[in-house]
Design a protein around this motif. Structure first.
Motif, PDB file in Angstrom:
ATOM      1  N   PRO A 251      85.126 -74.446 -25.707  1.00 39.62           N
ATOM      2  CA  PRO A 251      84.384 -75.551 -26.299  1.00 39.62           C
ATOM      3  C   PRO A 251      84.679 -75.668 -27.786  1.00 39.62           C
ATOM      4  CG  PRO A 251      82.953 -74.208 -24.921  1.00 39.62           C
ATOM      5  CD  PRO A 251      84.273 -73.495 -25.015  1.00 39.62           C
ATOM      6  N   ALA A 252      84.798 -76.896 -28.252  1.00 38.02           N
ATOM      7  CA  ALA A 252      85.151 -77.146 -29.646  1.00 38.02           C
ATOM      8  C   ALA A 252      84.160 -76.502 -30.601  1.00 38.02           C
ATOM      9  CB  ALA A 252      85.240 -78.648 -29.910  1.00 38.02           C
TER      10      ALA A 252
ATOM     11  N   SER B 207      87.779 -88.491 -33.237  1.00 39.92           N
ATOM     12  CA  SER B 207      87.373 -87.679 -32.095  1.00 39.92           C
ATOM     13  C   SER B 207      87.886 -88.322 -30.823  1.00 39.92           C
ATOM     14  CB  SER B 207      85.847 -87.555 -32.035  1.00 39.92           C
ATOM     15  OG  SER B 207      85.295 -88.803 -31.661  1.00 39.92           O
TER      16      SER B 207
ATOM     17  N   GLY C 227      90.083 -78.682 -27.268  1.00 37.23           N
ATOM     18  CA  GLY C 227      89.268 -77.758 -28.049  1.00 37.23           C
ATOM     19  C   GLY C 227      90.104 -76.591 -28.515  1.00 37.23           C
TER      20      GLY C 227
ATOM     21  N   PRO D 213      89.265 -78.963 -33.131  1.00 40.04           N
ATOM     22  CA  PRO D 213      89.998 -79.691 -32.091  1.00 40.04           C
ATOM     23  C   PRO D 213      91.458 -79.934 -32.473  1.00 40.04           C
ATOM     24  CG  PRO D 213      88.647 -81.213 -33.356  1.00 40.04           C
ATOM     25  CD  PRO D 213      88.362 -79.831 -33.892  1.00 40.04           C
TER      26      PRO D 213
END
Length: 144
Positions: free
Chosen positions: A6-7, A93, A103, A120
């Motif tokens: 996860p980022a 994003s 990520g 990211p």
């Protein structure tokens, strides 16, 4: 090895204590490979040689035997697969763009140590299949 943490996760610093690459402007070339895939066998050697040549201008990461989740996230359908990613900067994003945004990346570096590069990351170039070293150098190296 796998990628796609996860980022928001907090990966460890690199083994040498330097700040993790991925923060700043250094791109990373990721080789997605597997020892059982015949065409992929020379890839890690090519990656290590080019990584030494490129020095600190380009970070290299080997993702060997990737998870199904990683393969789906990166749209990898064939091994080997070469990916060039750049850190996402500013307010961009995945919601702003149709570009592929990943990520954190986890794999092995030039010395064979497992590292995690925080994201990211934005995919900027891809090459599928076994490639000669000069092609990877020309398409993925510094300044490209």
């Amino acid at each position: 090895m796998s990628a796609g943490l996860p980022a928001g996760s907090a990966p460890p610093e690199d083994r040498d204590g330097a700040p993790p690459a991925g923060q700043g402007s250094v791109p990373v070339v990721v080789l997605v490979s597997a020892p059982w895939a015949g065409p992929a066998r020379p890839g890690p050697t090519v990656l290590r040689e080019l990584g030494r040549r490129w020095g600190t201008a380009v970070r290299v990461l080997l993702v060997e035997d990737p998870s199904e989740q990683f393969l789906e996230e990166c749209s990898v359908e064939m091994l080997p697969n070469w990916l060039k990613l750049v850190p996402v900067t500013g307010a961009s994003s995945a919601a702003d763009s149709e570009e592929m945004i990943l990520g954190a990346l986890t794999g092995t570096d030039l010395t064979g140590d497992e590292v995690t590069l925080p994201g990211p990351w934005r995919l900027v170039h891809r090459r599928t299949g076994a490639q000669p070293k000069h092609v990877i150098d020309a398409e993925f190296g510094p300044g490209h």
